[in-house]
Design an enzyme around this catalytic site. Structure first.
Site, PDB file in Angstrom:
ATOM      1  N   VAL A  22     -69.330  60.619 -14.323  1.00 43.66           N
ATOM      2  CA  VAL A  22     -69.672  59.185 -14.351  1.00 43.66           C
ATOM      3  C   VAL A  22     -68.740  58.328 -13.497  1.00 43.66           C
ATOM      4  CG1 VAL A  22     -70.860  59.219 -16.607  1.00 43.66           C
ATOM      5  CG2 VAL A  22     -68.378  58.755 -16.504  1.00 43.66           C
ATOM      6  N   ASN A  61     -71.354  56.608 -23.274  1.00 42.31           N
ATOM      7  CA  ASN A  61     -70.424  57.203 -24.232  1.00 42.31           C
ATOM      8  C   ASN A  61     -69.295  57.997 -23.563  1.00 42.31           C
ATOM      9  OD1 ASN A  61     -69.731  58.779 -26.888  1.00 42.31           O
ATOM     10  ND2 ASN A  61     -70.400  60.375 -25.446  1.00 42.31           N
ATOM     11  N   SER A  89     -63.773  51.581 -28.823  1.00 44.82           N
ATOM     12  CA  SER A  89     -62.869  52.255 -29.761  1.00 44.82           C
ATOM     13  C   SER A  89     -62.200  51.191 -30.629  1.00 44.82           C
ATOM     14  CB  SER A  89     -61.790  52.994 -28.948  1.00 44.82           C
ATOM     15  OG  SER A  89     -60.743  53.442 -29.791  1.00 44.82           O
ATOM     16  N   TYR A  94     -55.585  53.992 -22.281  1.00 40.43           N
ATOM     17  CA  TYR A  94     -56.801  54.115 -23.093  1.00 40.43           C
ATOM     18  C   TYR A  94     -57.163  52.771 -23.723  1.00 40.43           C
ATOM     19  CZ  TYR A  94     -60.043  56.028 -26.585  1.00 40.43           C
ATOM     20  OH  TYR A  94     -61.158  56.305 -27.359  1.00 40.43           O
ATOM     21  N   ALA A 121     -56.273  49.669 -22.870  1.00 42.19           N
ATOM     22  CA  ALA A 121     -56.734  48.664 -21.894  1.00 42.19           C
ATOM     23  C   ALA A 121     -58.146  48.991 -21.428  1.00 42.19           C
ATOM     24  CB  ALA A 121     -55.767  48.613 -20.714  1.00 42.19           C
ATOM     25  N   LYS A 148     -60.499  50.509 -23.074  1.00 43.99           N
ATOM     26  CA  LYS A 148     -61.498  50.252 -24.125  1.00 43.99           C
ATOM     27  C   LYS A 148     -61.643  48.757 -24.405  1.00 43.99           C
ATOM     28  CE  LYS A 148     -62.911  54.462 -24.837  1.00 43.99           C
ATOM     29  NZ  LYS A 148     -64.303  54.845 -24.549  1.00 43.99           N
TER      30      LYS A 148
END
Ligand code: NAD
Length: 246
Positions: A56, A78, A129, A142, A144, A146
């Site tokens: 992706v 996802n 999250s 992670y 930042a 999300k």
């Protein structure tokens, strides 16, 4: 009515459970992931599902996927990674870049490509999250990334509202998947305790006394995609067995 559904990262964990939920409903499901082996294993479990090997973070590959698949009624963005790195870790810059390439660029490319031909009344669900709202030391990249997913989702909801396309995010706490198992192992290593002990302490801190299961998240995603959620857009839903986020 059978819907055409694309789930990125549909070969494992939350994505796989979500694919199963839509397949069980009789929907026409397409999954993508990076690993051919995992996609084959998912197909063996799910049966009626179309699989595409796509990274992706590669915009051309994402556009080619949606060109091949045609208009989709539901997108579940996802696919994601979770890697820890403190600021002074040697690999922190690489973790930062990888997290944004996959967790942010990947969601943006997927949403952009899907939205182009999505019929009016479609639905987009992004997977953020609890760390899209909260913070934890050593999870800068992670967390930042999300947070960014939530900002993106809210803007997309506003932009596509005149086509009655809804966009919402889910914010899971600890979900029992290969990702969280890897993260528990890494956290235990960093804390100098056993995986078993770290996992027990984490679960003990969850009010319902258990981790969220991938199927729990799949049910929420399915609800948000459905007509029962017709008045819901631009929102984010925590699913955490009782842990509080913002
Ligand atoms: P997982 O590792 O079991 O599955 C992740 C999936 O994403 C796999 O299918 C993998 O192939 C795919 N993927 C990863 N990078 C990709 C890329 N570049 N291109 C295409 N596919 C890619 O993890 P999971 O726990 O099911 O996580 C799914 C989502 O839920 C992620 O966005 C994750 O950040 C989020 N999340 C998970 C938890 C948790 O505790 N497990 C908590 C909150 C949020």
């Amino acid at each position: 009515m059978t819907r055409r559904v694309v789930i990125t990262g549909g070969s494992s964990g939350i994505g796989l459970a979500t694919a199963r939920r839509f397949v069980d409903d009789g929907d026409d499901v397409v999954i993508c992931g990076r690993s051919e082996n995992k996609l084959e294993a998912a197909k063996a479990q799910l049966g009626q599902v179309e699989c595409h090997r796509v990274d992706v973070s590669d915009q051309q590959a994402v556009e080619a996927l949606f060109d091949a698949v045609g208009p989709v009624d539901v997108l579940v963005a996802n696919a994601g990674i979770c890697r820890q790195a403190r600021l002074d870790d040697a690999n922190s810059d690489e973790v930062w870049r990888d997290s944004f390439r996959i967790n942010v660029d990947g969601v943006y490319y997927s949403v952009k490509a899907a939205a182009e031909s999505m019929p009016d009344g479609g639905s987009i669900i992004t997977v953020s999250s609890g760390l899209g709202k909260n913070a934890r030391a050593g999870y800068e990249a992670y967390t930042a990334s999300k947070h960014a997913v939530l900002g993106l989702t809210k803007c997309v909801a506003l932009e596509l509202a005149d086509r009655n396309i809804r966009a919402n995010a889910v914010c899971p706490g600890w979900v029992d998947t290969p990702m969280s198992r890897g993260d528990v192992a890494e956290s235990a290593r960093r804390a100098g305790v056993s995986e078993q002990q770290f996992r027990k302490e984490s679960v003990d801190a969850i009010p319902l006394g258990r981790m969220v299961q991938p199927e729990d998240v799949a049910d929420l995603i399915y609800f948000l995609s459905s007509d029962d959620a017709r008045a819901i857009t631009g929102q984010s839903y925590n699913i955490s067995c009782g842990e509080f986020f913002n």
